[in-house]
Design a protein around this motif. Structure first.
Motif, short mmCIF file in Angstrom:
data_model
loop_
_atom_site.label_atom_id
_atom_site.label_comp_id
_atom_site.label_asym_id
_atom_site.label_seq_id
_atom_site.Cartn_x
_atom_site.Cartn_y
_atom_site.Cartn_z
N VAL A 50 42.94 -10.86 -3.18
CA VAL A 50 44.18 -10.90 -2.40
C VAL A 50 45.03 -9.69 -2.77
CG1 VAL A 50 46.18 -12.28 -1.76
CG2 VAL A 50 44.05 -13.41 -2.44
N ALA A 51 45.34 -8.86 -1.78
CA ALA A 51 46.12 -7.65 -2.02
C ALA A 51 47.19 -7.54 -0.94
CB ALA A 51 45.21 -6.42 -2.00
N GLY A 52 48.34 -8.15 -1.20
CA GLY A 52 49.39 -8.16 -0.19
C GLY A 52 50.64 -7.44 -0.62
N GLY A 53 50.56 -6.65 -1.70
CA GLY A 53 51.75 -6.00 -2.23
C GLY A 53 52.30 -4.91 -1.33
N SER A 54 53.61 -4.68 -1.44
CA SER A 54 54.27 -3.65 -0.64
C SER A 54 54.64 -2.42 -1.45
CB SER A 54 55.54 -4.22 -0.02
OG SER A 54 56.46 -4.61 -1.03
N GLY A 55 54.63 -2.54 -2.79
CA GLY A 55 54.98 -1.41 -3.63
C GLY A 55 56.47 -1.28 -3.90
N ILE A 113 32.16 -10.91 -0.81
CA ILE A 113 33.50 -10.54 -1.26
C ILE A 113 34.40 -10.42 -0.04
CG2 ILE A 113 34.92 -8.81 -2.43
CD1 ILE A 113 32.46 -8.01 -4.04
N VAL A 114 35.50 -11.16 -0.05
CA VAL A 114 36.48 -11.12 1.04
C VAL A 114 37.75 -10.46 0.51
CG1 VAL A 114 37.86 -12.46 2.66
CG2 VAL A 114 35.53 -13.22 2.07
N LEU A 115 38.16 -9.40 1.16
CA LEU A 115 39.38 -8.70 0.80
C LEU A 115 40.47 -9.07 1.80
CD1 LEU A 115 41.00 -6.56 -0.73
CD2 LEU A 115 39.87 -4.81 0.67
N VAL A 116 41.56 -9.63 1.30
CA VAL A 116 42.66 -10.07 2.16
C VAL A 116 43.80 -9.05 2.08
CG1 VAL A 116 44.22 -11.94 2.74
CG2 VAL A 116 42.03 -12.46 1.66
N LEU A 117 44.09 -8.43 3.23
CA LEU A 117 45.14 -7.41 3.33
C LEU A 117 46.08 -7.74 4.48
CD1 LEU A 117 43.10 -4.05 3.09
CD2 LEU A 117 44.74 -4.90 1.40
#
Length: 239
Positions: A20-25, A62-66
């Motif tokens: 899970v990669a939902g960051g905005s920085g 592998i599932v990448l969530v963006l």
């Protein structure tokens, strides 16, 4: 072995991963989401993906969530850095809970096995920690990586604060691994404000087994984290 979650996965069960990669920085003060920042010359997210693609782990999907508006950026990075590690990209939701649920839906064709949920900005997770967490979940149904706190810890009250016994506390990390049907059942329940990670979604249905994590398994959130990750990665490369 049977449990309240049904038949647990065996040690030889299929393994899956939801990253899970939902960051905005925002907290990084960066011009791009933190998962796309460079770490040792490559995107943070590539380092994370590479850990789960290690052949030693035998992860079959592998599932990448963006966020949907980051798909194009990730596609460009895959082309720039020649990223050919097998993975599927799906759109995240309005919360981490919704994003994990979307990632889990992508694995609907897999009837059994163990699924790991991992933060996209934890790029230095030792493969041994990932392996041990998968194996523990195959035995216990639910297992998460965690480490003891190094500092003294205090709780807050209306009167001030009070000391907590840190020997009875753990700092939770990822991966968090679950028998996949247990996690599916947990994510059929409504989202609650108390859900801070996947263990908190599952714990009312099934006990959570703790696995020794690693202090190097940091979550990159601030500029200092990125500097530390660079130093740790250089140290690992030198070994």
């Amino acid at each position: 072995m049977a449990s309240s979650s049904g038949t647990l996965a065996s040690a030889s069960s299929n393994r899956y991963a939801i990253i899970v990669a939902g960051g905005s920085g925002t907290r990084m003060g960066a011009d791009r989401p933190k998962q796309f920042l460079e770490l040792a010359g490559e995107p943070v997210l590539l380092h994370t993906l590479r850990r789960f693609a290690d052949p030693v782990l035998s992860v079959v999907a592998i599932v990448l969530v963006l966020p949907a508006d980051q798909f194009e950026t990730w596609a460009q990075l895959c082309a720039t850095y020649h990223i050919q590690l097998p993975h599927t990209v799906v759109a995240g939701g309005a919360s981490r809970w919704a994003s994990v649920r979307n990632g889990l839906a992508e694995l609907a064709s897999y009837p059994t096995g163990v699924v790991a949920v991992h933060d996209g900005v934890r790029p230095l997770t030792p493969v041994t920690v990932i392996e041990n967490t998968y194996a523990a979940a195959a035995t216990h149904g639910a297992a998460i990586a965690a480490v003891p706190p190094k500092d003294s810890v205090r709780g807050l009250s209306q009167q001030g604060s009070y000391a907590l016994d840190r020997s009875r506390l753990r700092l939770v990390q990822t991966p968090q691994c679950f028998e996949i049907n247990l996690l599916r059942r947990a994510y059929q329940l409504p989202e609650l404000a108390t859900f801070t990670d996947d263990a908190s979604v599952v714990e009312d249905m099934h006990p959570i087994h703790l696995v020794a994590g690693d202090y190097c398994n940091l979550k990159i959130t601030t500029p200092d984290d990125l500097l530390l990750a660079e130093a740790l990665l250089r140290q690992q490369s030198a070994l």
